[in-house]
Write a protein that holds these residues in place. Structure first.
Motif, PDB file in Angstrom:
ATOM      1  N   UNK A 176      20.234  23.661  76.869  1.00  0.00           N
ATOM      2  CA  UNK A 176      21.271  24.725  76.230  1.00  0.00           C
ATOM      3  C   UNK A 176      20.538  26.397  76.966  1.00  0.00           C
ATOM      4  N   UNK A 177      21.068  27.440  76.968  1.00  0.00           N
ATOM      5  CA  UNK A 177      20.369  28.325  77.957  1.00  0.00           C
ATOM      6  C   UNK A 177      19.890  29.330  77.012  1.00  0.00           C
ATOM      7  N   UNK A 178      18.909  28.929  75.820  1.00  0.00           N
ATOM      8  CA  UNK A 178      18.045  30.285  75.475  1.00  0.00           C
ATOM      9  C   UNK A 178      18.095  30.444  74.571  1.00  0.00           C
ATOM     10  N   UNK A 179      16.877  30.673  73.341  1.00  0.00           N
ATOM     11  CA  UNK A 179      16.311  30.441  72.337  1.00  0.00           C
ATOM     12  C   UNK A 179      17.561  30.015  71.431  1.00  0.00           C
ATOM     13  N   UNK A 180      18.179  31.311  71.505  1.00  0.00           N
ATOM     14  CA  UNK A 180      19.537  31.480  70.412  1.00  0.00           C
ATOM     15  C   UNK A 180      19.827  30.426  69.781  1.00  0.00           C
ATOM     16  N   UNK A 181      20.346  29.681  71.529  1.00  0.00           N
ATOM     17  CA  UNK A 181      21.349  28.120  71.232  1.00  0.00           C
ATOM     18  C   UNK A 181      20.077  26.880  70.134  1.00  0.00           C
TER      19      UNK A 181
END
Ligand SMILES: C[C@](O)(C(=O)O)[C@H](CC(=O)O)C(=O)O
Ligand SMILES: [Mg+2]
Length: 278
Positions: A176-181
């Motif tokens: 995953x590429x960041x917190x939102x994901x």
């Protein structure tokens, strides 16, 4: 292994790393496939290590670290019937659970490009085989999806839902590429989630405190200690070969006494004395 809190799971790759992590206070450990393959075989993490080699390392780790250990089991080392055997062997090795991923074999590191995934239906079959093969119902089958970097976020979330439906105990959304994901996955499934805090990959560094807020039950640090160890190895061999002496690096070593303390040498001597009746 799952509690209200978030369990920090340092990565280990053999007996001594498990001893070190356990003595540092780890409540649970993660046995890394990359760690096993890189450390024991010295080759890339591309499915070159076998089930036997994974199970052997798992047995070493569980022998010396009396805490729950979750192990990487790559793609399960084959199809549904092989996955069943994998669960039997890994449970026999004393593990608390394994994760299985939906990559096509030969798998790659989840943070590299050029991966491919098997059909969700096939992965669901593997998960059912794994769940059915547990002896202890608390043995955890964690389903990892590598689809984020292959098919995109929506498809990866859809897969996670299917894997939950197939009976997985937890989901490991990879790459995953960041917190939102991470947040999007939390909203999509109701079983526990595992976050992978590996370095230099697709995922930025996020502290455990944030994963706690995001509702993640487990955070693994698969290669953190390994990467530090590798640099120490490189520097040590280079220094030794260039100077012809270790005199300048003695202060960077664990002493003989410290090493023996780490591996509880005295207890072995005590036991031997007891058994010889002296
Ligand atoms: C978690 C992982 O599967 C591992 O084998 O430890 C790896 C870690 C890494 O290569 O950094 C992965 O993320 O694929
Ligand atoms: Mg792995």
């Amino acid at each position: 292994m799952i509690s209200e809190d978030t369990v920090v799971m340092p990565g280990v790759f053999n007996g001594i790393s498990a001893v070190s992590a356990h003595k540092a206070g780890a409540r649970a450990l993660y046995l890394s496939g990359a760690g096993i393959t890189n450390a024991a075989l010295g080759v890339p993490d591309i499915a070159l290590a076998t089930l036997t080699e994974f199970a052997q390392q798992a047995a070493y780790v569980t022998q010396v670290a009396p805490v729950p250990v979750l192990s990487d089991a790559d793609t399960g080392f084959g199809e549904a019937l092989n996955v069943a055997r994998t669960v039997i062997e890994m449970e026999r090795a004393g593990l608390a659970g394994i994760h299985l991923e939906d990559q096509i074999s030969p798998k790659r590191c989840g943070h590299l490009d050029g991966k491919s995934c098997i059909e969700p239906l096939e992965m669901a079959r593997k998960i059912r085989a794994a769940v059915d093969s547990k002896r202890d119902p608390s043995f955890m089958i964690v389903a990892r999806t590598d689809a984020r970097g292959v098919e995109g976020l929506d498809s990866a979330i859809e897969r996670a839902r299917r894997y939950e439906g197939a009976g997985a105990d937890a989901i490991f959304p990879e790459g995953l590429t960041g917190e939102a994901e991470f947040e999007a996955f939390r909203g999509a499934v109701s079983i526990p989630l595992l976050a992978n805090m590996t370095e230099f990959g697709k995922t930025p560094i996020i502290p455990v405190s944030r994963f706690r807020e995001l509702g993640y039950g487990m955070v693994i640090f698969p290669m953190t200690a390994f990467r530090v160890m590798l640099r120490a190895l490189d520097e040590t061999y280079a220094e030794l070969l260039s100077t012809g002496t270790q005199a300048g690096i003695l202060d960077r070593m664990r002493t003989r006494a410290e090493l023996y303390d780490r591996i509880d040498y005295a207890q072995y001597d005590d036991a031997d004395r007891r058994w010889s009746g002296n």
